[in-house]
Enzyme design. Sequence first.
Site, PDB file in Angstrom:
ATOM      1  N   GLU A 194      27.413 106.129  20.270  1.00  0.00           N
ATOM      2  CA  GLU A 194      28.115 107.409  20.291  1.00  0.00           C
ATOM      3  C   GLU A 194      29.446 107.380  21.033  1.00  0.00           C
ATOM      4  OE1 GLU A 194      25.947 110.533  22.459  1.00  0.00           O
ATOM      5  OE2 GLU A 194      24.336 109.082  22.746  1.00  0.00           O
TER       6      GLU A 194
ATOM      7  N   ASP B 222      25.561 117.982  17.872  1.00  0.00           N
ATOM      8  CA  ASP B 222      24.701 116.822  18.081  1.00  0.00           C
ATOM      9  C   ASP B 222      23.272 117.198  17.686  1.00  0.00           C
ATOM     10  OD1 ASP B 222      23.496 114.496  18.971  1.00  0.00           O
ATOM     11  OD2 ASP B 222      24.588 114.448  20.861  1.00  0.00           O
TER      12      ASP B 222
ATOM     13  N   ASP C 254      19.272 110.372  16.074  1.00  0.00           N
ATOM     14  CA  ASP C 254      20.227 111.074  16.932  1.00  0.00           C
ATOM     15  C   ASP C 254      21.597 110.916  16.276  1.00  0.00           C
ATOM     16  OD1 ASP C 254      21.676 112.068  19.093  1.00  0.00           O
ATOM     17  OD2 ASP C 254      21.011 110.543  20.521  1.00  0.00           O
TER      18      ASP C 254
ATOM     19  N   HIS D  96      16.104 108.010  25.922  1.00  0.00           N
ATOM     20  CA  HIS D  96      16.968 107.050  26.638  1.00  0.00           C
ATOM     21  C   HIS D  96      16.070 105.940  27.164  1.00  0.00           C
ATOM     22  CE1 HIS D  96      20.779 109.309  26.551  1.00  0.00           C
ATOM     23  NE2 HIS D  96      19.963 110.317  26.362  1.00  0.00           N
TER      24      HIS D  96
ATOM     25  N   GLU E 119      28.385 109.935  16.124  1.00  0.00           N
ATOM     26  CA  GLU E 119      27.152 109.234  16.520  1.00  0.00           C
ATOM     27  C   GLU E 119      26.250 108.952  15.332  1.00  0.00           C
ATOM     28  OE1 GLU E 119      24.562 111.404  19.209  1.00  0.00           O
ATOM     29  OE2 GLU E 119      23.580 109.541  19.864  1.00  0.00           O
TER      30      GLU E 119
ATOM     31  N   HIS F  49      22.571 104.658  23.676  1.00  0.00           N
ATOM     32  CA  HIS F  49      21.292 104.368  24.344  1.00  0.00           C
ATOM     33  C   HIS F  49      20.280 103.859  23.342  1.00  0.00           C
ATOM     34  CE1 HIS F  49      20.158 108.290  22.562  1.00  0.00           C
ATOM     35  NE2 HIS F  49      21.431 108.559  22.778  1.00  0.00           N
TER      36      HIS F  49
HETATM   37 MN    MN Z   1      23.277 112.727  20.223  1.00  0.00          MN
HETATM   38 MN    MN Z   2      22.625 110.022  21.740  1.00  0.00          MN
END
Ligand code: MN
Ligand code: MN
Length: 296
Positions: free
Chosen positions: A190, A85, A96, A165, A281, A157
């Site tokens: 994700e 990630d 992200d 977030h 994601e 998010h």
């Molecule tokens: Mn992530």
């Molecule tokens: Mn994330």
Amino acid sequence: MDEKAEEKYLKAGKIASIARELGRELVVEGASYREVADSIEFKIEQQGGKVAFPVNIAVDIVAAHFTPSSSDSLVFKKGMLAKIDVGAHVDGYIADTTFTKEIGTKRWAELIKAAEEALEAAIDVTKPGVRAKMIGGAVERTIESYGYTPITNLTGHSLKRYNLHAGLSIPNIMDDNNDIIKEGDVIAIEPFATNGAGRVAGRKSGNIFRMMRKREVDDPKLNELIEKIYEEFRGLPFSERWIAKQVKKPKPAIRKLLRFGVITTYPVLLEIEKGMVSQAEHTVIVTKKGCKVTTR
Ligand code: MN
Ligand code: MN
């Protein structure tokens, strides 16, 4: 969305996707977790971005929130299911993105595909006016069509400047989340798929940290470190690996910062039935008629 902000989101997305693809090449049998994480983070900085959170390396039944420490000696082994990630930001505008790779075997190809297809299905339904739970529904249906279970207590998010977030959750099932997606929202979607129960729990303390409360303590050296953390991360998560570059003895410094309530840690998240976990994601900007993926 402000044109300058959009430009920075897109740049961060490009940087994160290039760093993610480097990671995909580097995750092979015998490679060290630490070298992979360091290389991906270096790739982000080399392109003019900053690390939005430490590279998470979550293997097999671990779903998220593990990053190697400066003294880590773990290496990737044949048969492992690794989720990498990656987070990058440009001036606080975050991207992200995650990939899952099975090392040297093909046992979990369908589990990986379930998460990847669920992500595409979710992207397809994301547009202004859609409820968050409808995105979750698309994820759930796709993962279940592969015979697997979505992880229900992990969500996507919304993102805002220097905020990972930002309030809106994007579920991985059709739940009761009636929040409505709006044009200009930036969201990370994700899906997590598993052959376990579909839930994670924090089992041990991790080595990813975040500043909670900036305050002075009775140790000048530590105050210098607090100042540096604040300047460098502005509330975004950071790793012990970074602390180890700032001070000779990272562990006691971290212990003190935790005790003073200046920083907090994220527990490592494991699937509760020891199920194998895959994840995919992307970050998207919601546009008039759909959404634009920043991390392709
Ligand atoms: Mn992530
Ligand atoms: Mn994330």
